[in-house]
Design a protein around this motif. Structure first.
Motif, PDB file in Angstrom:
ATOM      1  N   GLY A 257      -4.749  -4.883  -6.615  1.00  0.00           N
ATOM      2  CA  GLY A 257      -3.843  -3.878  -6.081  1.00  0.00           C
ATOM      3  C   GLY A 257      -4.401  -2.475  -6.173  1.00  0.00           C
ATOM      4  N   ASP A 277       0.547  -0.525  -5.722  1.00  0.00           N
ATOM      5  CA  ASP A 277       0.664  -1.386  -4.553  1.00  0.00           C
ATOM      6  C   ASP A 277       2.144  -1.641  -4.224  1.00  0.00           C
ATOM      7  OD1 ASP A 277      -1.208  -3.516  -2.967  1.00  0.00           O
ATOM      8  OD2 ASP A 277       0.770  -4.358  -3.362  1.00  0.00           O
ATOM      9  N   ARG A 278       2.497  -1.581  -2.952  1.00  0.00           N
ATOM     10  CA  ARG A 278       3.901  -1.746  -2.551  1.00  0.00           C
ATOM     11  C   ARG A 278       4.457  -3.100  -2.971  1.00  0.00           C
ATOM     12  NH1 ARG A 278       6.268   1.729   1.093  1.00  0.00           N
ATOM     13  NH2 ARG A 278       4.924   3.398   1.894  1.00  0.00           N
ATOM     14  N   THR A 279       3.634  -4.121  -2.906  1.00  0.00           N
ATOM     15  CA  THR A 279       4.103  -5.471  -3.235  1.00  0.00           C
ATOM     16  C   THR A 279       3.988  -5.779  -4.713  1.00  0.00           C
ATOM     17  OG1 THR A 279       3.412  -6.219  -1.040  1.00  0.00           O
ATOM     18  CG2 THR A 279       3.833  -7.920  -2.696  1.00  0.00           C
ATOM     19  N   TYR A 280       2.898  -5.348  -5.336  1.00  0.00           N
ATOM     20  CA  TYR A 280       2.633  -5.727  -6.722  1.00  0.00           C
ATOM     21  C   TYR A 280       2.736  -4.531  -7.677  1.00  0.00           C
ATOM     22  CZ  TYR A 280       0.805  -9.835  -4.341  1.00  0.00           C
ATOM     23  OH  TYR A 280       0.669 -10.942  -3.541  1.00  0.00           O
ATOM     24  N   SER A 282       3.381  -2.208 -10.555  1.00  0.00           N
ATOM     25  CA  SER A 282       3.656  -2.575 -11.948  1.00  0.00           C
ATOM     26  C   SER A 282       2.833  -1.705 -12.876  1.00  0.00           C
ATOM     27  CB  SER A 282       3.287  -4.054 -12.178  1.00  0.00           C
ATOM     28  OG  SER A 282       1.925  -4.273 -11.838  1.00  0.00           O
TER      29      SER A 282
END
Length: 299
Positions: A257, A277-280, A282
């Motif tokens: 990411g 990252d937009r999806t991951y 964290s």
């Protein structure tokens, strides 16, 4: 930080809470000279810094937001640059040689602005011939590392902004810097995929050149004990080097990411990696491993 929010993550309690939300209109709770007369809203956070109980965030359109963690609301909010392209590239919180806390901002409009952290008055600004991407103050508050859209990195007087030395060796634009706790070594990260270490007593050549894998070096941090140096690329790779081996040995962490930032814990026992990252999205926590050889002995 992510989108319009700054979060606090407790590594002890394993939970997070929102500290600043700038999706909605933000009005400072206290009136300071220079505070924005209108509310700021939908500020996309570009950079942030925390020191003691002060958190400072910059925005993609020249915004600056300051909040004391022990006080409700946002203390100070303004647009330090009116040019729509004058992104606040970095913010740095430091103590001057006289002991006063200062906030320094680096902007695309080729200016470094200096704010007093108590009054939030802009007490000075330093002009440079190119966009400033990053600035950091030495531990003793006397020197200023200035990096930007130039192959050269500058060392300047932190009080006057006057250039003292040029650091030459990088091949492209620079984005990140960090000072060793001893105040004698400064590290610079560049688009040429390297991090260079400079001894400010011998600024004519770099002390060492540390290579990334494939991307620019966008984030740099020393551990509080000075033992380790961590550098991060924009995506996938974080590198840690051991100063006790003259940075000759290290470890590569392969994540997945976009990397938003890195930070050591104050006791240097943990390394945190922010994934934007937009999806991951964290925060990853890595704990320092100790080799206690006496436990491996066979009696």
């Amino acid at each position: 930080m992510q989108n319009y929010s700054v979060m606090h993550w407790s590594s002890l309690l394993k939970r997070g809470k929102e500290v600043i939300n700038v999706a909605m209109p933000v009005l400072p709770t206290l009136k300071y000279p220079g505070s924005f007369s209108r509310s700021l809203s939908r500020v996309q956070v570009s950079t942030m810094a925390v020191k003691d109980d002060l958190i400072v965030a910059g925005g993609f359109h020249g915004e600056l937001i300051c909040k004391y963690l022990n006080k409700p609301g946002v203390s100070f909010a303004t647009k330090i640059a009116t040019d729509e392209t004058a992104i606040t590239n970095s913010v740095d919180i430091s103590y001057s040689s006289s002991g006063a806390m200062r906030v320094m901002t680096a902007n695309n409009d080729a200016l470094i602005r200096v704010f007093d952290a108590k009054s939030f008055a802009c007490v000075d600004n330093f002009s440079f011939p190119w966009s400033v991407n990053d600035t950091s103050v030495s531990p003793d508050g006397k020197l200023l590392a200035v990096l930007g859209d130039s192959t050269e990195c500058l060392l300047a007087d932190a009080q006057s902004g006057k250039e003292i030395n040029k650091l030459k060796g990088h091949l492209d634009y620079s984005f990140a810097s960090a000072w060793h706790p001893n105040g004698q070594i400064v590290a610079t990260g560049n688009q040429d995929t390297t991090c260079r270490l400079w001894d400010i007593r011998i600024p004519s050549k770099s002390l060492a050149v540390l290579k990334g894998r494939m991307g620019a070096i966008r984030a740099i941090r020393f551990s509080s004990d000075g033992r380790y140096l961590a550098i991060a690329e924009p995506a996938d790779f974080v590198h840690i080097f051991d100063s006790q081996t003259d940075y000759g040995s290290g470890q590569e962490i392969d994540v997945f990411g976009e990397i938003g930032g890195i930070s050591f814990s104050p006791d240097a026992e943990a390394l945190f990696v922010g994934i934007s990252d937009r999806t991951y999205g964290s925060v990853l926590e890595y704990n320092r491993r100790h080799h206690n050889r006496y436990l491996e002995a066979i009696f």
